[in-house]
Design an enzyme around this catalytic site. Structure first.
Site, PDB file in Angstrom:
ATOM      1  N   HIS A 186       0.815  -1.212   0.000  1.00 47.34           N
ATOM      2  CA  HIS A 186       0.000   0.000   0.000  1.00 47.34           C
ATOM      3  C   HIS A 186       0.850   1.264   0.000  1.00 47.34           C
ATOM      4  O   HIS A 186       2.046   1.226   0.241  1.00 47.34           O
ATOM      5  CB  HIS A 186      -0.963   0.006   1.193  1.00 47.34           C
ATOM      6  N   CYS A 197       3.055  -5.041   6.509  1.00 47.93           N
ATOM      7  CA  CYS A 197       2.705  -4.632   5.154  1.00 47.93           C
ATOM      8  C   CYS A 197       3.929  -4.069   4.435  1.00 47.93           C
ATOM      9  O   CYS A 197       4.944  -3.762   5.044  1.00 47.93           O
ATOM     10  CB  CYS A 197       1.616  -3.564   5.177  1.00 47.93           C
TER      11      CYS A 197
END
Length: 159
Positions: free
Chosen positions: A39, A55
């Site tokens: 992301h 992440c």
């Protein structure tokens, strides 16, 4: 994350709406691993640091480009490869070294892996400057280092 925020006495919303305050930025790619994403971010200064919960955080412009080009369902392989080696089109062997993860810093393994990678790419009769490889591993800054220059195949032939 909400539990940790509550323990600190901070309110944490159950949903963060899209917008400039969303820590995921404008684009997110779902992975097959539950709760892990590739992301963007609303804090680009944290890119490349271990500040997320697993992440992969990218600069907003980079995730936008990747998001637009990556077809849905594309398989993604995550790998820890802080040392890279490869030949340029002109036959120059370049190496590139990035910082190791904290748990991999100790010992000789990073250097042995780097030497093995370079040895795999070269002929046995090519002399490799092991000291330059060691310096790259010990001072990893992501810069390309020309290790040796070989003439392109077309120039290796006698006229």
């Amino acid at each position: 994350m909400r539990r940790e925020a509550a323990e600190r006495g901070e309110p944490a919303p159950s949903v963060v709406p899209p917008g400039p305050n969303n820590p995921l930025g404008e684009h997110a790619i779902l992975l097959a691993m539950p709760s892990y994403l590739i992301h963007g971010t609303n804090r680009p200064d944290g890119v490349g640091m271990r500040v997320s919960r697993g992440c992969i955080r990218m600069y907003p412009e980079d995730i936008k480009s990747l998001y637009e080009r990556l077809p849905s369902g594309t398989q993604v392989n995550l790998m820890d490869a802080p040392f890279k080696a490869g030949f340029a089109a002109d036959g120059t062997l370049f190496v590139q070294s990035f910082p190791q993860l904290e748990e991999n810093v100790e010992g000789f393994e990073p250097l042995l892996n780097a030497l093995e990678r370079v040895t795999e790419l070269t002929d046995s009769d090519v002399e490799i400057d092991a000291e330059r490889i060691q310096r790259a591993v010990e001072a990893p800054d992501g810069q390309f280092i020309a290790l040796l220059a070989l003439r392109p195949p077309s120039q290796n032939q006698n006229p």
